[in-house]
Design an enzyme around this catalytic site. Structure first.
Site, PDB file in Angstrom:
ATOM      1  N   GLU A 199       0.823  -1.210   0.000  1.00  0.00           N
ATOM      2  CA  GLU A 199       0.000   0.000   0.000  1.00  0.00           C
ATOM      3  C   GLU A 199       0.859   1.262   0.000  1.00  0.00           C
ATOM      4  O   GLU A 199       0.500   2.266  -0.628  1.00  0.00           O
ATOM      5  CB  GLU A 199      -0.944  -0.006   1.200  1.00  0.00           C
ATOM      6  CG  GLU A 199      -1.904  -1.189   1.260  1.00  0.00           C
ATOM      7  CD  GLU A 199      -2.637  -1.449  -0.045  1.00  0.00           C
ATOM      8  OE1 GLU A 199      -2.909  -0.486  -0.807  1.00  0.00           O
ATOM      9  OE2 GLU A 199      -2.929  -2.627  -0.323  1.00  0.00           O
ATOM     10  N   HIS A 202       1.785   2.266  -3.433  1.00  0.00           N
ATOM     11  CA  HIS A 202       0.733   3.005  -4.149  1.00  0.00           C
ATOM     12  C   HIS A 202       0.840   4.507  -3.905  1.00  0.00           C
ATOM     13  O   HIS A 202       0.566   5.314  -4.804  1.00  0.00           O
ATOM     14  CB  HIS A 202      -0.650   2.514  -3.718  1.00  0.00           C
ATOM     15  CG  HIS A 202      -1.100   1.268  -4.400  1.00  0.00           C
ATOM     16  ND1 HIS A 202      -1.197   1.149  -5.773  1.00  0.00           N
ATOM     17  CD2 HIS A 202      -1.480   0.065  -3.892  1.00  0.00           C
ATOM     18  CE1 HIS A 202      -1.640  -0.054  -6.089  1.00  0.00           C
ATOM     19  NE2 HIS A 202      -1.817  -0.733  -4.969  1.00  0.00           N
TER      20      HIS A 202
END
Length: 238
Positions: A199, A202
């Site tokens: 994550e 990202h």
């Protein structure tokens, strides 16, 4: 720019004749104007109820820090709520704000205990999986606590229908703010550390495909494609 009387003239004769400007700038202005006559206005705007897909520029941007004065406010709260909604709707374990079209540094993670029942016990153990309650970080910072690298298959809802083996650090620590603006930190290991690293990528405009062992990149339903003579669809909604 076209003059007002030129625009009116073009409107009146558009059906039967072509209206041409006298300069590149005027032609471009007219082109933009007449395209609006049949282009449907975009109504589906972020935060989305689906995952953005590889190719969307938002996934390659460096996400912006959430301003301190907005943390705890209704706008950020609404974004976090949408992230959690999409996370659970698609039965995922992690999501970053760019994945719903919002280029802000926010992540959410959740590894439910029920997932264990869907996996072979050998897989659950070898990947060092463990339950992780819903956790939200705003403006998170990641530091590595265990530099041992583990290589396991990894997928992403923004690269729908594919997976590949990716090396990740075994242990990490996240620090950042919660939805109320309070400072917090969390140490993670094994699979949950992998989720956090995925994550965080990202937020920096990276995807697992940037780190993967390219020889292992595979369609997750290749067997079904053969079995069903290619009559297989990969849905982007749920």
């Amino acid at each position: 720019m076209l003059l007002k009387h030129q625009i009116k003239l073009c409107k009146s004769i558009l059906v039967n004749r072509r209206c041409l400007g006298t300069s590149p700038a005027s032609r471009q202005s007219f082109r933009k104007w007449y395209q609006q006559l049949w282009t449907t206005e975009r109504t589906n705007l972020p935060p989305y109820n689906h995952f953005t897909q590889i190719g969307d520029p938002v996934l390659r941007q460096q996400a912006a820090l959430v301003p301190q004065e907005h943390i705890g406010g209704p706008e950020i709260e609404a974004i976090v709520e949408q992230m959690v909604k999409v996370l659970r709707k698609f039965d995922c374990v992690g999501i970053a704000a760019p994945q719903i079209g919002v280029s802000l540094r926010i992540i959410a993670m959740e590894f439910k205990g029920g997932i264990r029942k869907t996996l072979p016990e050998t897989v659950y153990q070898s990947r060092q999986m463990s339950e992780l309650p819903l956790t939200v970080f705003i403006n998170p910072v990641l530091t590595v606590t265990n530099y041992t690298k583990l290589k396991h298959p990894e997928g992403c809802m923004s690269v729908r229908g594919f997976s590949a083996e990716v090396e990740r650090f075994e242990g990490v620590k996240l620090t950042g703010l919660n939805q109320s603006g309070a400072q917090g930190e969390l140490e993670l290991s094994g699979w949950n550390a992998r989720i956090a690293q995925h994550e965080m990528d990202h937020l920096d405009g990276k995807l697992y495909t940037d780190h993967m062992d390219r020889s292992t990149f595979a369609c997750t339903c290749w067997e079904a494609v053969n079995t069903k003579s290619g009559r297989v669809e990969i849905p982007f909604y749920k």
